[in-house]
Design an enzyme around this catalytic site. Structure first.
Site: not given
Ligand code: MRU
Length: 371
Positions: A91, A197, A238, A248-249
């Site tokens: 990832r 999520q 992230d 971030n997401k």
């Molecule tokens: O794609 P994911 O579920 O691995 O997403 C990452 C996250 O958990 C989020 O973006 C989160 O807000 C960041 S905090 C670890």
């Protein structure tokens, strides 16, 4: 944190096996999977059996320990380099994964016997997990100061709770700490399409801890903010660039713009292991693009209890699926780390990364004043 009253970490090592909570099945089924090799652990990261920046960082550290355990003595360095390459390819966006791989590689004693190198890899992986949990706890202790004595209604996106780390979390750690201290907290949980999520993981976590919450469709954020029902927004990260831009997401940027329009404070909470000084700005952060099926289908249990993936778009519809977006630093009220709260920018980020010690109690309020 607790699942039905039993304390768990999200990822842990048991002998040579990596154990982790299968997040693809939550909240419908609670299952722990056991992974015997670094290849199996890498696949669990790629397939999002484990997800969230901190948790995949911890899993990657343990995977490196597994690789060391099985690497042949004659080709130890080559085997470790190959394992690192495999993990880096799982990832691309979350910084913590790369932090863990680099930390294990850098910590292997050059020229030492292979047994000593294997032991060192295992010790570093365990330290990464323990420090991740401790950082979350510290973020919680500092961040709870953002919550008033009276009622606080906060909004969060995706899952930045204990499922996204070894324990505690980042954005949700202050929520848990404030709740434990008897403050009246309630959480607007954004659903977070396409993977859900928020609805699936954050709602489940908050429920396990007894924190009141309400799930909202992603499209409802503006309406709820406009009615004055949100005291502040707090999300995770992230990867954070050297200038304070935050990946971030997907959907975080839209929330930040809405929060700015409604004069609602917008905080990002993350351990310093998420900060990447090698990325000058958010433009250099690699953004993962996933397959269109996550957008075109939703998953949930069918009547027979099996997880079904049902279509929600026209037959043959095209879709794009960026997993993350970048919020410019200018939209953040504050960046909360285990070392304190700062107004993000190149200077404060550099100072934060140099600061060796722990932030003192009260540091959040003082930092806010100086921000
Ligand atoms: O794609 P994911 O579920 O691995 O997403 C990452 C996250 O958990 C989020 O973006 C989160 O807000 C960041 S905090 C670890």
């Amino acid at each position: 944190m607790r699942v039905n009253g039993v304390a768990y970490r999200t990822v842990w090592m048991d002998g040579g096996a990596v154990k982790l909570i299968d997040q693809r099945l939550l909240p419908f089924r609670f299952k722990v999977v056991s992974l015997r090799t670094h290849q199996e652990t890498a696949e669990a990261i790629r397939a999002m059996t484990v997800r969230g920046a901190g948790a995949i960082g911890v899993a990657a550290g343990y995977a490196m320990a597994q690789a060391a355990r099985h690497a042949p003595a004659r080709a130890f360095d080559r085997a470790m380099a190959e394992a690192a390459e495999l993990l880096r390819g799982t990832r691309p966006t979350a910084r913590n994964l790369f932090y863990s791989v680099e930390r294990v590689l850098a910590g292997l004693p050059v020229g030492a016997p292979v047994a000593a190198r294997r032991a060192r890899a295992a010790a570093i992986a365990q330290a990464i997990a323990d420090e991740d949990a401790a950082r979350g706890r510290r973020i919680g202790a500092l961040g709870q100061q953002l919550f008033r004595r009276g009622r606080s209604r906060v909004m969060t996106h995706c899952n930045a709770g204990w499922l996204a780390f070894a324990d505690w979390g980042s954005a949700l750690a202050p929520v848990y700490e404030a709740h434990h201290r008897g403050k009246r907290v309630s959480v607007w949980v954004m659903e977070t399409r396409p993977r859900g999520q928020g609805a699936r993981l954050t709602a489940w976590e908050l429920g396990q801890e007894g924190v009141p919450y309400t799930v909202l469709a992603d499209t409802a954020a503006g309406h709820v903010m406009r009615q004055g029902l949100v005291d502040f927004v707090i999300v995770g990260a992230d990867r954070i660039a050297a200038n304070g831009d935050v990946a971030n997401k997907i959907g975080t940027y839209a929330l930040a713009v809405l929060a700015r329009a409604h004069r609602i404070p917008f905080y990002v909470a993350a351990p310093t292991t998420t900060i990447d000084l090698a990325c000058p700005t958010g433009a250099e952060i690699p953004i993962e693009e996933r397959g269109p099926d996550e957008v075109l289908r939703v998953s949930g249990p069918a009547d027979d209890g099996r997880l079904a993936h049902v279509r929600v778009a026209a037959d043959g519809a095209a879709a794009r699926n960026w997993a993350f977006d970048v919020t410019p630093a200018a939209y953040l009220t504050g960046l909360l780390t285990e070392r304190g709260l700062v107004a993000p920018g190149p200077r404060t980020i550099r100072a934060l990364m140099r600061a060796p010690g722990r932030a003192r109690p009260g540091a959040v309020r003082r930092a806010l004043v100086h921000a």
